[in-house]
Design a protein around this motif. Structure first.
Motif, PDB file in Angstrom:
ATOM      1  N   MET A 163       0.850  -1.180   0.000  1.00 25.80           N
ATOM      2  CA  MET A 163       0.000   0.000   0.000  1.00 25.80           C
ATOM      3  C   MET A 163       0.890   1.235   0.000  1.00 25.80           C
ATOM      4  O   MET A 163       1.860   1.302   0.750  1.00 25.80           O
ATOM      5  N   PHE A 164       0.575   2.185  -0.869  1.00 26.43           N
ATOM      6  CA  PHE A 164       1.269   3.469  -0.923  1.00 26.43           C
ATOM      7  C   PHE A 164       0.334   4.528  -0.344  1.00 26.43           C
ATOM      8  O   PHE A 164      -0.841   4.564  -0.707  1.00 26.43           O
ATOM      9  N   ILE A 165       0.869   5.387   0.537  1.00 28.42           N
ATOM     10  CA  ILE A 165       0.045   6.406   1.174  1.00 28.42           C
ATOM     11  C   ILE A 165       0.734   7.761   1.052  1.00 28.42           C
ATOM     12  O   ILE A 165       1.874   7.929   1.508  1.00 28.42           O
ATOM     13  N   GLY A 166       0.030   8.708   0.441  1.00 30.95           N
ATOM     14  CA  GLY A 166       0.524  10.074   0.313  1.00 30.95           C
ATOM     15  C   GLY A 166      -0.109  10.968   1.362  1.00 30.95           C
ATOM     16  O   GLY A 166      -0.788  10.502   2.273  1.00 30.95           O
ATOM     17  N   GLU A 167       0.093  12.271   1.190  1.00 32.76           N
ATOM     18  CA  GLU A 167      -0.403  13.200   2.216  1.00 32.76           C
ATOM     19  C   GLU A 167      -1.834  13.632   1.987  1.00 32.76           C
ATOM     20  O   GLU A 167      -2.658  13.580   2.883  1.00 32.76           O
ATOM     21  N   GLY A 168      -2.159  14.094   0.794  1.00 33.55           N
ATOM     22  CA  GLY A 168      -3.509  14.569   0.530  1.00 33.55           C
ATOM     23  C   GLY A 168      -3.684  14.908  -0.933  1.00 33.55           C
ATOM     24  O   GLY A 168      -2.707  15.086  -1.660  1.00 33.55           O
ATOM     25  N   ALA A 222      -3.616   5.409  -1.332  1.00 34.05           N
ATOM     26  CA  ALA A 222      -4.518   6.276  -0.566  1.00 34.05           C
ATOM     27  C   ALA A 222      -3.732   7.495  -0.075  1.00 34.05           C
ATOM     28  O   ALA A 222      -2.537   7.623  -0.362  1.00 34.05           O
ATOM     29  N   ASN A 223      -4.399   8.350   0.657  1.00 32.97           N
ATOM     30  CA  ASN A 223      -3.782   9.526   1.269  1.00 32.97           C
ATOM     31  C   ASN A 223      -4.159   9.608   2.737  1.00 32.97           C
ATOM     32  O   ASN A 223      -5.147   8.999   3.162  1.00 32.97           O
ATOM     33  N   THR A 224      -3.411  10.424   3.487  1.00 29.36           N
ATOM     34  CA  THR A 224      -3.734  10.595   4.906  1.00 29.36           C
ATOM     35  C   THR A 224      -5.044  11.341   5.087  1.00 29.36           C
ATOM     36  O   THR A 224      -5.757  11.097   6.051  1.00 29.36           O
ATOM     37  N   VAL A 225      -5.367  12.266   4.170  1.00 27.06           N
ATOM     38  CA  VAL A 225      -6.663  12.936   4.176  1.00 27.06           C
ATOM     39  C   VAL A 225      -7.339  12.691   2.830  1.00 27.06           C
ATOM     40  O   VAL A 225      -6.672  12.502   1.816  1.00 27.06           O
ATOM     41  N   LYS A 226      -8.645  12.683   2.832  1.00 23.90           N
ATOM     42  CA  LYS A 226      -9.412  12.307   1.643  1.00 23.90           C
ATOM     43  C   LYS A 226      -9.944  13.503   0.858  1.00 23.90           C
ATOM     44  O   LYS A 226     -10.560  13.333  -0.188  1.00 23.90           O
ATOM     45  N   CYS A 227      -9.719  14.715   1.355  1.00 23.52           N
ATOM     46  CA  CYS A 227     -10.180  15.933   0.695  1.00 23.52           C
ATOM     47  C   CYS A 227      -9.000  16.888   0.529  1.00 23.52           C
ATOM     48  O   CYS A 227      -8.098  16.905   1.364  1.00 23.52           O
TER      49      CYS A 227
END
Length: 190
Positions: free
Chosen positions: A39-44, A81-86
């Motif tokens: 899983m890759f996770i960015g900031e926003g 995904a990202n740490t925030v969704k908006c």
């Protein structure tokens, strides 16, 4: 799991737990295979993500696709995904209270994806997921383990677009990532 992820996305679509919900054009929930070993996770989300409702679709997304291709992966085999969704206004960093309000969505995504490896894209994601005082310039490419999941942070693709001198370091990090994925996951044998 896909149905559970869609149910989670549907619940998240109505979220107004922080001011970002009122200014978003589209929810940028996540994309890819679920479950997935990586899983890759960015900031926003940025502007293009906010318009299209998908993470990493602008210039940084093109570079992320190139980075994935370098190590023999693509979006169909991982989850992003990202740490925030908006989208934070003016592409600013997500505020701590925004990340706190959104954290349970990310935790639920991680639980459904069940990754063996999480790659944090940039210092914001690494600070949220690995350690609050994470130093991307010193600790990128290093492995950390939490709750049986291996974590690594690499420079955010946007940072690599702004500062190409960081690309050789990132290439080394990606080779290390590929090596561990080959050893611990089945993605390359599918």
């Amino acid at each position: 799991m896909a149905n559970e992820m869609e149910m989670l996305r549907s619940r998240c679509a109505g979220c107004m737990s922080c001011p970002l919900g009122a200014t978003r054009r589209k929810l940028v929930f996540g994309v890819g295979r679920s479950p997935s070993e990586v899983m890759f996770i960015g900031e926003g989300p940025g502007e293009q993500e906010d318009l299209q409702g998908e993470p990493f679709v602008g210039p940084a997304g093109k570079l992320l696709d190139d980075m994935l291709e370098m190590i023999g992966l693509d979006r169909t085999r991982i989850y992003i995904a990202n740490t925030v969704k908006c989208r934070p206004p003016m592409n600013r960093d997500p505020a701590p209270e925004e990340m706190t309000a959104c954290r349970h969505w990310l935790d639920e995504q991680i639980a459904l994806v069940r990754p063996k490896i999480i790659v944090c894209l940039g210092r914001i994601a690494a600070g949220e997921l690995i350690r609050k005082d994470f130093r991307i310039t010193r600790e990128h490419g290093q492995w950390f383990e939490k709750d049986g999941v291996k974590y690594m942070a690499v420079y955010h693709p946007s940072a690599l677009l702004r500062d190409v001198s960081k690309r050789p370091e990132t290439f080394v990090d990606l080779r290390e990532l590929r090596s561990v994925i080959r050893r611990e996951c089945s993605l390359y044998s599918e």
